[in-house]
Design a protein around this motif. Structure first.
Motif, PDB file in Angstrom:
ATOM      1  N   GLU A  88       3.325  18.733  -6.383  1.00 32.39           N
ATOM      2  CA  GLU A  88       3.550  17.516  -7.177  1.00 32.39           C
ATOM      3  C   GLU A  88       3.374  16.252  -6.342  1.00 32.39           C
ATOM      4  N   LEU A  89       3.725  16.310  -5.056  1.00 31.67           N
ATOM      5  CA  LEU A  89       3.543  15.147  -4.189  1.00 31.67           C
ATOM      6  C   LEU A  89       2.064  14.935  -3.863  1.00 31.67           C
ATOM      7  N   LEU A  90       1.348  16.033  -3.645  1.00 35.07           N
ATOM      8  CA  LEU A  90      -0.092  15.925  -3.406  1.00 35.07           C
ATOM      9  C   LEU A  90      -0.804  15.370  -4.638  1.00 35.07           C
ATOM     10  N   ALA A  91      -0.394  15.833  -5.812  1.00 33.84           N
ATOM     11  CA  ALA A  91      -1.001  15.338  -7.059  1.00 33.84           C
ATOM     12  C   ALA A  91      -0.740  13.841  -7.217  1.00 33.84           C
ATOM     13  N   GLN A  92       0.462  13.406  -6.889  1.00 37.81           N
ATOM     14  CA  GLN A  92       0.812  11.983  -6.983  1.00 37.81           C
ATOM     15  C   GLN A  92      -0.052  11.157  -6.040  1.00 37.81           C
ATOM     16  N   LEU A  93      -0.216  11.633  -4.800  1.00 40.00           N
ATOM     17  CA  LEU A  93      -1.034  10.900  -3.828  1.00 40.00           C
ATOM     18  C   LEU A  93      -2.507  10.897  -4.256  1.00 40.00           C
ATOM     19  N   ARG A  94      -3.004  12.016  -4.746  1.00 42.21           N
ATOM     20  CA  ARG A  94      -4.393  12.065  -5.237  1.00 42.21           C
ATOM     21  C   ARG A  94      -4.622  11.028  -6.332  1.00 42.21           C
ATOM     22  N   GLU A  95      -3.710  10.971  -7.297  1.00 46.38           N
ATOM     23  CA  GLU A  95      -3.837   9.996  -8.393  1.00 46.38           C
ATOM     24  C   GLU A  95      -3.793   8.572  -7.859  1.00 46.38           C
ATOM     25  N   TRP A  96      -2.894   8.325  -6.916  1.00 46.45           N
ATOM     26  CA  TRP A  96      -2.758   6.982  -6.348  1.00 46.45           C
ATOM     27  C   TRP A  96      -4.059   6.587  -5.653  1.00 46.45           C
ATOM     28  N   LEU A  97      -4.602   7.486  -4.826  1.00 43.49           N
ATOM     29  CA  LEU A  97      -5.850   7.199  -4.107  1.00 43.49           C
ATOM     30  C   LEU A  97      -7.007   6.964  -5.066  1.00 43.49           C
ATOM     31  N   ALA A  98      -7.095   7.788  -6.107  1.00 44.55           N
ATOM     32  CA  ALA A  98      -8.188   7.658  -7.081  1.00 44.55           C
ATOM     33  C   ALA A  98      -8.138   6.320  -7.812  1.00 44.55           C
ATOM     34  N   ALA A  99      -6.966   5.731  -7.929  1.00 45.88           N
ATOM     35  CA  ALA A  99      -6.810   4.468  -8.668  1.00 45.88           C
ATOM     36  C   ALA A  99      -7.083   3.233  -7.807  1.00 45.88           C
ATOM     37  N   GLN A 100      -7.257   3.398  -6.510  1.00 38.12           N
ATOM     38  CA  GLN A 100      -7.432   2.248  -5.619  1.00 38.12           C
ATOM     39  C   GLN A 100      -8.897   1.862  -5.501  1.00 38.12           C
ATOM     40  N   GLU A 101      -9.205   0.614  -5.825  1.00 38.49           N
ATOM     41  CA  GLU A 101     -10.600   0.174  -5.821  1.00 38.49           C
ATOM     42  C   GLU A 101     -11.236   0.179  -4.434  1.00 38.49           C
ATOM     43  N   HIS A 102     -10.458   0.003  -3.399  1.00 38.19           N
ATOM     44  CA  HIS A 102     -11.020  -0.046  -2.049  1.00 38.19           C
ATOM     45  C   HIS A 102     -11.283   1.343  -1.469  1.00 38.19           C
ATOM     46  N   VAL A 103     -10.711   2.373  -2.068  1.00 40.40           N
ATOM     47  CA  VAL A 103     -10.939   3.736  -1.586  1.00 40.40           C
ATOM     48  C   VAL A 103     -12.255   4.223  -2.182  1.00 40.40           C
ATOM     49  N   MET A 123       0.331   2.042   0.250  1.00 39.01           N
ATOM     50  CA  MET A 123       0.232   3.496   0.211  1.00 39.01           C
ATOM     51  C   MET A 123       1.505   4.136   0.761  1.00 39.01           C
ATOM     52  N   VAL A 124       1.975   3.642   1.895  1.00 30.20           N
ATOM     53  CA  VAL A 124       3.176   4.203   2.515  1.00 30.20           C
ATOM     54  C   VAL A 124       4.416   3.906   1.674  1.00 30.20           C
ATOM     55  N   GLN A 125       4.481   2.698   1.129  1.00 24.04           N
ATOM     56  CA  GLN A 125       5.636   2.312   0.312  1.00 24.04           C
ATOM     57  C   GLN A 125       5.695   3.110  -0.991  1.00 24.04           C
ATOM     58  N   GLU A 126       4.561   3.295  -1.653  1.00 20.52           N
ATOM     59  CA  GLU A 126       4.532   3.961  -2.956  1.00 20.52           C
ATOM     60  C   GLU A 126       4.410   5.476  -2.855  1.00 20.52           C
ATOM     61  N   ASN A 127       4.151   5.983  -1.657  1.00 20.94           N
ATOM     62  CA  ASN A 127       4.033   7.429  -1.421  1.00 20.94           C
ATOM     63  C   ASN A 127       4.837   7.767  -0.166  1.00 20.94           C
ATOM     64  N   PRO A 128       6.173   7.826  -0.290  1.00 20.19           N
ATOM     65  CA  PRO A 128       7.022   7.991   0.894  1.00 20.19           C
ATOM     66  C   PRO A 128       6.821   9.315   1.644  1.00 20.19           C
ATOM     67  N   HIS A 129       6.146  10.273   1.048  1.00 17.87           N
ATOM     68  CA  HIS A 129       5.879  11.535   1.743  1.00 17.87           C
ATOM     69  C   HIS A 129       4.683  11.451   2.704  1.00 17.87           C
ATOM     70  N   VAL A 130       4.014  10.278   2.752  1.00 19.84           N
ATOM     71  CA  VAL A 130       2.959  10.069   3.747  1.00 19.84           C
ATOM     72  C   VAL A 130       3.648   9.903   5.095  1.00 19.84           C
ATOM     73  N   ARG A 131       3.361  10.829   6.009  1.00 24.82           N
ATOM     74  CA  ARG A 131       4.023  10.823   7.319  1.00 24.82           C
ATOM     75  C   ARG A 131       3.387   9.801   8.248  1.00 24.82           C
ATOM     76  N   ARG A 132       2.057   9.826   8.317  1.00 25.18           N
ATOM     77  CA  ARG A 132       1.358   8.886   9.190  1.00 25.18           C
ATOM     78  C   ARG A 132      -0.111   8.844   8.817  1.00 25.18           C
ATOM     79  N   PHE A 133      -0.787   7.843   9.330  1.00 22.25           N
ATOM     80  CA  PHE A 133      -2.232   7.747   9.148  1.00 22.25           C
ATOM     81  C   PHE A 133      -2.834   7.145  10.400  1.00 22.25           C
ATOM     82  N   THR A 134      -4.079   7.515  10.659  1.00 25.00           N
ATOM     83  CA  THR A 134      -4.813   6.928  11.773  1.00 25.00           C
ATOM     84  C   THR A 134      -6.083   6.309  11.214  1.00 25.00           C
ATOM     85  N   THR A 135      -6.505   5.239  11.846  1.00 26.48           N
ATOM     86  CA  THR A 135      -7.624   4.464  11.335  1.00 26.48           C
ATOM     87  C   THR A 135      -8.725   4.338  12.370  1.00 26.48           C
TER      88      THR A 135
END
Length: 158
Positions: free
Chosen positions: A79-94, A125-137
């Motif tokens: 359910e958390l992965l599905a939430q993050l997938r939906e969030w990412l799909a909705a972002q115009e910059h992604v 992304m981090v605020q709206e998806n608290p299960h994101v542990r970290r990201f590297t850029t």
């Protein structure tokens, strides 16, 4: 859906340039323009062709910065992965988001006008998806190749 030789040729040609007329495609494939139109309609209806789009030159369209981002989540709960997938799909910059194996859980291609826009996106992304542990850029210094073409072999062993 089974693709025949004509479908495969047609898919390669429209990936190259979707603005080609049915007449021009017919010359290249060896079918009539009406047969080309029927095949294209069927390929769209069957979901093989998802959409037609314009590929822009980044330098002429505002010089966006491209970011390649690896995202790790805390737990891979469905359910958390599905939430993050939906969030990412909705972002115009992604531009692209891949669920991957390895150290990261997702790899993203992001196009943003500047680092401030990118920073704001990642903060959300981090605020709206608290299960994101970290990201590297990684910031792309230049674009060597960019595209979405899927090579379709014109002949198969089927």
């Amino acid at each position: 859906m089974k693709l025949d030789r004509f479908d495969r040729q047609l898919l390669n040609l429209v990936q190259e340039d979707a603005t080609q007329t049915a007449e021009r495609l017919a010359e290249k494939v060896g079918l009539s323009p009406s047969a080309i139109q029927r095949r294209l309609r069927r390929l769209r209806e069957e979901g093989v062709i998802v959409r037609d789009c314009a590929v822009l030159d980044p330098k002429k369209a505002g010089r966006p910065t491209f970011f390649v981002v690896s995202v790790q989540v805390e737990r891979e709960r469905p359910e958390l992965l599905a939430q993050l997938r939906e969030w990412l799909a909705a972002q115009e910059h992604v531009q692209q988001a891949f669920y991957v194996t390895g150290e990261a859980d997702f790899v993203l291609i992001i196009a943003a006008h500047d680092t401030e826009t990118y920073d704001a996106l990642m903060a959300r992304m981090v605020q709206e998806n608290p299960h994101v542990r970290r990201f590297t850029t990684n910031v792309a210094l230049s674009v060597v190749k960019r595209g979405l073409t899927i090579p379709i072999p014109e002949e198969t062993d089927d």
